[in-house]
Design a protein around this motif. Structure first.
Motif, PDB file in Angstrom:
ATOM      1  N   ARG A   1       2.154   1.715  -3.432  1.00 54.46           N
ATOM      2  CA  ARG A   1       1.151   2.216  -4.378  1.00 54.46           C
ATOM      3  C   ARG A   1       0.906   3.710  -4.205  1.00 54.46           C
ATOM      4  NH1 ARG A   1      -3.285  -2.357  -3.373  1.00 54.46           N
ATOM      5  NH2 ARG A   1      -1.916  -4.144  -3.615  1.00 54.46           N
ATOM      6  N   ARG A   2       1.136   4.217  -2.989  1.00 54.53           N
ATOM      7  CA  ARG A   2       0.978   5.661  -2.798  1.00 54.53           C
ATOM      8  C   ARG A   2       2.077   6.431  -3.520  1.00 54.53           C
ATOM      9  NH1 ARG A   2       0.163   4.355   2.627  1.00 54.53           N
ATOM     10  NH2 ARG A   2      -2.050   3.828   2.693  1.00 54.53           N
TER      11      ARG A   2
ATOM     12  N   LEU B   1       0.833  -1.208   0.000  1.00 53.60           N
ATOM     13  CA  LEU B   1       0.000   0.000   0.000  1.00 53.60           C
ATOM     14  C   LEU B   1       0.869   1.260   0.000  1.00 53.60           C
ATOM     15  CD1 LEU B   1      -3.084  -0.746   2.290  1.00 53.60           C
ATOM     16  CD2 LEU B   1      -2.885  -0.854  -0.183  1.00 53.60           C
TER      17      LEU B   1
ATOM     18  N   GLN C   1      -9.622  10.479  -6.028  1.00 53.04           N
ATOM     19  CA  GLN C   1     -10.306  10.280  -4.742  1.00 53.04           C
ATOM     20  C   GLN C   1      -9.751   9.072  -4.014  1.00 53.04           C
ATOM     21  OE1 GLN C   1     -14.359  10.275  -6.399  1.00 53.04           O
ATOM     22  NE2 GLN C   1     -14.870  11.604  -4.671  1.00 53.04           N
ATOM     23  N   LEU C   2      -9.527   7.989  -4.763  1.00 47.90           N
ATOM     24  CA  LEU C   2      -9.009   6.778  -4.110  1.00 47.90           C
ATOM     25  C   LEU C   2      -7.573   6.983  -3.624  1.00 47.90           C
ATOM     26  CD1 LEU C   2     -10.559   3.945  -6.311  1.00 47.90           C
ATOM     27  CD2 LEU C   2     -11.130   4.534  -3.962  1.00 47.90           C
ATOM     28  N   HIS C   3      -6.896   7.987  -4.205  1.00 44.39           N
ATOM     29  CA  HIS C   3      -5.573   8.337  -3.680  1.00 44.39           C
ATOM     30  C   HIS C   3      -5.686   9.273  -2.498  1.00 44.39           C
ATOM     31  CE1 HIS C   3      -2.364   6.456  -5.893  1.00 44.39           C
ATOM     32  NE2 HIS C   3      -3.004   6.623  -7.028  1.00 44.39           N
ATOM     33  N   GLY C   4      -6.907   9.647  -2.165  1.00 48.13           N
ATOM     34  CA  GLY C   4      -7.115  10.449  -0.968  1.00 48.13           C
ATOM     35  C   GLY C   4      -7.068  11.949  -1.209  1.00 48.13           C
TER      36      GLY C   4
ATOM     37  N   LEU D   1     -18.236   6.787 -17.753  1.00 52.77           N
ATOM     38  CA  LEU D   1     -17.798   7.976 -17.034  1.00 52.77           C
ATOM     39  C   LEU D   1     -17.058   8.905 -17.998  1.00 52.77           C
ATOM     40  CD1 LEU D   1     -16.382   6.511 -13.678  1.00 52.77           C
ATOM     41  CD2 LEU D   1     -18.725   7.169 -14.230  1.00 52.77           C
TER      42      LEU D   1
ATOM     43  N   ARG E   1      -4.716  10.023 -15.494  1.00 53.53           N
ATOM     44  CA  ARG E   1      -5.188   9.299 -14.326  1.00 53.53           C
ATOM     45  C   ARG E   1      -4.008   8.822 -13.478  1.00 53.53           C
ATOM     46  NH1 ARG E   1      -8.889   4.114 -15.700  1.00 53.53           N
ATOM     47  NH2 ARG E   1      -6.842   3.280 -16.207  1.00 53.53           N
TER      48      ARG E   1
ATOM     49  N   TYR F   1     -11.982   9.688 -10.070  1.00 47.57           N
ATOM     50  CA  TYR F   1     -12.165   8.450  -9.296  1.00 47.57           C
ATOM     51  C   TYR F   1     -10.828   8.010  -8.703  1.00 47.57           C
ATOM     52  CZ  TYR F   1     -13.600   3.553  -8.485  1.00 47.57           C
ATOM     53  OH  TYR F   1     -13.892   2.332  -7.941  1.00 47.57           O
ATOM     54  N   TYR F   2      -9.801   8.003  -9.540  1.00 48.46           N
ATOM     55  CA  TYR F   2      -8.478   7.593  -9.054  1.00 48.46           C
ATOM     56  C   TYR F   2      -7.936   8.599  -8.059  1.00 48.46           C
ATOM     57  CZ  TYR F   2      -7.837   3.464 -11.942  1.00 48.46           C
ATOM     58  OH  TYR F   2      -7.934   2.222 -12.475  1.00 48.46           O
TER      59      TYR F   2
ATOM     60  N   GLU G   1     -14.369  12.339 -14.794  1.00 47.99           N
ATOM     61  CA  GLU G   1     -14.803  11.430 -13.725  1.00 47.99           C
ATOM     62  C   GLU G   1     -13.852  10.247 -13.574  1.00 47.99           C
ATOM     63  OE1 GLU G   1     -19.636  12.133 -13.937  1.00 47.99           O
ATOM     64  OE2 GLU G   1     -18.646  10.805 -15.383  1.00 47.99           O
TER      65      GLU G   1
ATOM     66  N   GLU H   1      -8.422  15.671  -1.793  1.00 50.78           N
ATOM     67  CA  GLU H   1      -9.633  16.429  -1.466  1.00 50.78           C
ATOM     68  C   GLU H   1     -10.198  17.026  -2.743  1.00 50.78           C
ATOM     69  OE1 GLU H   1     -11.043  16.442   1.352  1.00 50.78           O
ATOM     70  OE2 GLU H   1      -9.483  15.575   2.616  1.00 50.78           O
TER      71      GLU H   1
END
Lengths: 241, 393
Positions: free
Chosen positions: A73-74, A70, A100-103, A89, A145, A97-98, A93, A105
């Motif tokens: 991957r960050r 993990l 957001q999943l990477h955190g 999408l 992305r 999506y990616y 979008e 804001e």
């Protein structure tokens, strides 16, 4: 910084990686070169943690790919060999999506997407649904992305696949810029010319082993008279049983 | 920061809402066609049954002139003789072609035989394979048998024998089924329609999360994100469950509306599908959504393509029917032990609910907990399968 040490990966009776070691330094583009089926994609897939190595280890930004996937991957932005988008999408979008999943804001995310839109020339497709995009358009969105979280390391599997001359050129310019900003980039290809002109370091893989490595200048010096392509073919032939 | 699970959940709900195929199967196909088909079938069945019981019947007769007493007896029972075809051969043709359900043939020798005290021969031409005619045929048979009994009594009386000599038994059947109880036979299949349309609602999402992502090549980049595969799959399962529940709620509502148009009251039946019952039905069936979603995801993760997943999942749609079929064949009653079996427990509880019998909420708790636990285990299996390298195909 990406360090790879003695990586081995087997699929049943087939040994795809047979003890690969190399280093990809920051602020440099490392080209992974090899014929079809040499193990380039497998090597990258192990590095971006979707496959687990059978032996050996690798570290990205100091994190072990097996122990801390993990964290790895960050640190990485990935463009797999065939990068699929979600057809229902829009490009925006898909990228969001990616993000957001990477955190990320929402505010910084939208700002980042606008930056990437300019950088990759996505203005006319950014708010279109990705169904029916051309290969080149898909690759550009997939690249955006992969870059959305401004990763320190970039792993690109044959990114110029399906891109036209114009797009290839802007991709090269972009990678050059990212390198100058200090990113560590690994880039796989089977096209010698492309790699030679773009990469700072070359790693030539054949039959799951390293056949040759060095800077393009070193390799040209080794070639003594013959060209880089001949050297590549010789190295690959020698390494292939 | 939003949790990865809710990000995945939100994305899948939006993404699939834009997919016509998912939308059609979740929100149109199950909720609309199920209740529509059900209401139409039941109405036709009921109308036939009602008509055939009450209506006076016209019976084609050949040789009515040989048996005026018999014809009169038939008329008293609301069976009116009408002129039949010219010959027995023709009568057979009429029945075979379905022009008439049956033809009564009174041979010329009938009157003589009856008058001499011998058995009078009658021929009823029928087609046993014709289900529609079954009821009217047995009615006519019954009336003819009644006439035969009447003649027997008269003959016995003429010889000074009490008619009861020939009637050692009298049999009365008392039907104790309540009106609502009877409707359950018909409404029993409703549970299956509900489970089916619930599964249909989530089928395409279950495929999409595994085989679909892989086929589109969007799975590999997704797995390079700093999100565990367990979280990804839980988000996806959540979206599947969401669509299944929407589908279930729509289907239940559609049933509640469709049932108004079924002439159940003509049979003295009632089906209680009030808004309160719809809500209770949702509570009973909802726990099945997790199990269904996880089961479909597990099956889909073994397949290599969208097409393959689709054909396997069509079989999965039938799985929840098996316990229900067994239950109908064996006529099992609701009991605590059966509450441990998913789909059967939901079926039995739904049956109670529709019968307007009090639903035992302790039974409901057992059924829901056991179904949810099994669903959780199956979901765990799905996550485990998702963690394998082979998921990339």
């Amino acid at each position: 910084m990406i360090k790879v040490a003695e990586l081995v990966k087997r699929f049943g009776a087939v040994t795809a990686l047979d003890g690969i070691s190399f280093e990809a330094r920051d602020a440099r583009i490392t080209g992974l070169l090899g014929p079809n089926g040499a193990g380039k994609s497998t090597c990258l897939r192990v590095l971006y943690t979707v496959l687990k190595p059978d032996q050996g280890s690798a570290h990205i930004g100091g994190h072990d790919i097996v122990e801390a996937p993990l964290a790895v991957r960050r640190e990485i932005g990935v463009l797999p060999h065939s990068a699929g988008l979600y057809p229902h999408l829009t490009s925006r979008e898909n990228i969001a999506y990616y993000g957001q999943l990477h955190g990320l804001e929402l505010g910084p995310l939208q700002q980042r997407i606008n930056e990437l839109t300019k950088l990759l020339d996505l203005q006319d497709i950014i708010d279109r649904r990705s169904k029916g995009f051309s290969q080149g358009q898909r690759t550009k969105v997939a690249l955006a992305r992969a870059l959305v979280h401004s990763p320190r390391h970039l792993l690109l599997d044959e990114p110029s696949n399906g891109l036209d001359v114009m797009a290839t050129r802007s991709l090269r310019r972009l990678l050059g810029r990212l390198r100058d900003e200090g990113h560590c980039i690994i880039f796989s290809s089977h096209v010698m010319g492309e790699v030679a002109s773009l990469c700072d370091d070359l790693v030539i893989i054949a039959a799951g082993r390293i056949a040759l490595e060095g800077t393009p200048a070193d390799l040209i010096a080794q070639a003594s008279g013959s060209d880089l392509e001949a050297l590549f073919i010789d190295a690959v032939t020698a390494a292939t049983p | 920061m939003r949790s990865p699970i809710s990000i995945v959940l939100g994305k899948e709900i939006v993404d699939n809402f834009r997919d016509k195929r998912t939308l059609f199967s979740a929100l149109v196909f199950g909720p609309l066609f199920g209740p529509l088909l059900f209401a139409t079938l039941i109405s036709v069945m009921l109308n036939q049954a009602i008509e055939r019981m009450d209506e006076s019947l016209e019976l084609p007769v050949i040789g009515a002139e040989h048996a005026p007493n018999l014809i009169q007896f038939l008329a008293q029972q609301d069976i009116d003789a009408k002129p039949g075809p010219g010959s027995t051969e023709e009568a057979r043709a009429w029945v075979t072609e379905g022009r008439e359900d049956m033809v009564l043939v009174i041979p010329p020798g009938y009157a003589t035989a009856v008058n001499e005290g011998n058995p009078g021969r009658l021929v009823l031409v029928v087609d046993q394979s014709n289900n529609r005619a079954g009821r009217t045929v047995s009615r006519v048979r019954g009336v003819l048998r009644g006439y035969s009994d009447k003649l027997a009594s008269l003959r016995a009386a003429a010889r000074g024998i009490h008619p009861f000599v020939f009637r050692p038994l009298t049999l009365d059947t008392e039907d104790v089924s309540t009106p609502t109880g009877r409707s359950v036979l018909i409404l029993g299949m409703m549970t299956y329609f509900l489970l089916f349309s619930m599964l249909m609602g989530g089928m395409y999402l279950a495929i999409d999360t595994t085989a679909g992502e892989r086929e589109r090549n969007s799975l590999e980049p997704l797995l390079t994100l700093p999100v565990s595969r367990g979280q990804l799959l839980v988000g996806k399962l959540g979206a599947t469950v969401f669509y299944m529940l929407v589908s279930l709620a729509l289907t239940l509502t559609a049933f509640a509306i469709a049932i108004q148009f079924v002439p159940l009251e003509r049979l003295g039946m009632t089906a209680s599908l009030t808004p309160a019952v719809v809500v209770q039905g949702l509570l009973i069936l909802a726990p099945f959504a997790l199990l269904g979603a996880a089961l479909m995801t597990v099956v889909a993760s073994f397949t290599n393509s969208y097409k393959e997943a689709q054909s396997y999942l069509t079989v999965v749609l039938l799985v929840p029917t098996l316990p229900i079929i067994f239950a109908s064949l064996l006529q099992v009653k609701t009991s605590l032990a059966l509450m441990w079996i998913p789909s059967l427990s939901q079926h039995l509880l739904m049956t109670n609910l529709i019968k307007a019998e009090p639903v035992q909420w302790s039974y409901w708790a057992v059924a829901s907990v056991s179904t949810l636990v099994l669903g959780g285990l199956t979901a765990w299996l799905a996550v485990w399968l998702y963690r394998r390298e082979r998921i990339l195909g």
